[in-house]
Write a protein that holds these residues in place. Structure first.
Motif, PDB file in Angstrom:
ATOM      1  N   PHE A  36       1.066  -1.183  -0.016  1.00 28.43           N
ATOM      2  CA  PHE A  36       0.032  -0.045   0.126  1.00 28.43           C
ATOM      3  C   PHE A  36       0.901   1.133   0.012  1.00 28.43           C
ATOM      4  O   PHE A  36       2.128   1.139   0.300  1.00 28.43           O
ATOM      5  N   ARG A  44      -4.583   6.412   2.055  1.00 29.17           N
ATOM      6  CA  ARG A  44      -3.686   5.065   1.710  1.00 29.17           C
ATOM      7  C   ARG A  44      -4.555   4.536   0.657  1.00 29.17           C
ATOM      8  O   ARG A  44      -5.718   4.263   0.637  1.00 29.17           O
ATOM      9  N   GLY A  46      -4.250   0.736  -2.068  1.00 31.37           N
ATOM     10  CA  GLY A  46      -3.614  -0.458  -2.319  1.00 31.37           C
ATOM     11  C   GLY A  46      -3.008  -0.293  -3.474  1.00 31.37           C
ATOM     12  O   GLY A  46      -3.394   0.074  -4.639  1.00 31.37           O
ATOM     13  N   ASP A 108      -7.288  -1.765   2.345  1.00 31.20           N
ATOM     14  CA  ASP A 108      -6.537  -1.714   3.312  1.00 31.20           C
ATOM     15  C   ASP A 108      -7.226  -2.089   4.860  1.00 31.20           C
ATOM     16  O   ASP A 108      -6.429  -2.887   5.640  1.00 31.20           O
ATOM     17  N   TYR A 111      -6.714  -5.883   5.823  1.00 29.68           N
ATOM     18  CA  TYR A 111      -5.097  -6.211   6.301  1.00 29.68           C
ATOM     19  C   TYR A 111      -5.175  -6.136   7.775  1.00 29.68           C
ATOM     20  O   TYR A 111      -5.404  -5.084   8.268  1.00 29.68           O
ATOM     21  N   TRP A 114       0.896  -4.707  10.071  1.00 30.51           N
ATOM     22  CA  TRP A 114       1.556  -3.653   8.992  1.00 30.51           C
ATOM     23  C   TRP A 114       3.002  -3.550   9.465  1.00 30.51           C
ATOM     24  O   TRP A 114       3.214  -3.775  10.643  1.00 30.51           O
TER      25      TRP A 114
END
Length: 124
Positions: A36, A44, A46, A108, A111, A114
């Motif tokens: 990302f 943000r 992807g 995002d 997920y 990170w």
């Protein structure tokens, strides 16, 4: 679960970089490693992701044909090759791991874990 992104830097327009995401702490089951990016003042987004199960890949339309995601399972590392870089590719790039729902592979919120970001600056 740990992810470590590296490989960012300053590059001229048209240049290339290879980002690496080294992972540890998870090997079981099927998951995606995603890349990302977040540019200053922007949300943000992807960029790309790859499946641990079958190696299937997904790309944002803005990078398709220029970026390539790959994996080296022996090294627990996922790479993102950035070619033909443009100033608008300037951003902090993050890698993450998750089990996204079908059709949500570049979202995002799908997920869970990170890594820290690595800065890519494309400028002459």
């Amino acid at each position: 679960v740990q992810l470590q992104a590296s490989g960012g830097g300053l590059v001229q327009p048209g240049g290339s970089l290879r980002l690496s995401c080294t992972t540890s702490g998870f090997t079981l089951g099927s998951y995606y490693i995603g890349w990302f990016r977040q540019a200053p003042g922007k949300e943000r987004e992807g960029v790309s992701c790859i499946s641990s199960r079958d190696g299937s890949t997904y790309y944002h339309h803005r990078v398709a044909g220029r970026f390539t995601i790959s994996r080296d399972s022996a090294k627990n590392t996922v790479y993102l090759q950035l070619n033909s870089l443009k100033p608008e590719d300037t951003a902090v790039y993050y890698c993450a791991v998750g089990r996204p729902r079908t059709g949500y592979q570049l979202i995002d919120l799908e997920y869970d874990n990170w890594g820290q970001g690595t800065l890519v600056t494309v400028s002459s």
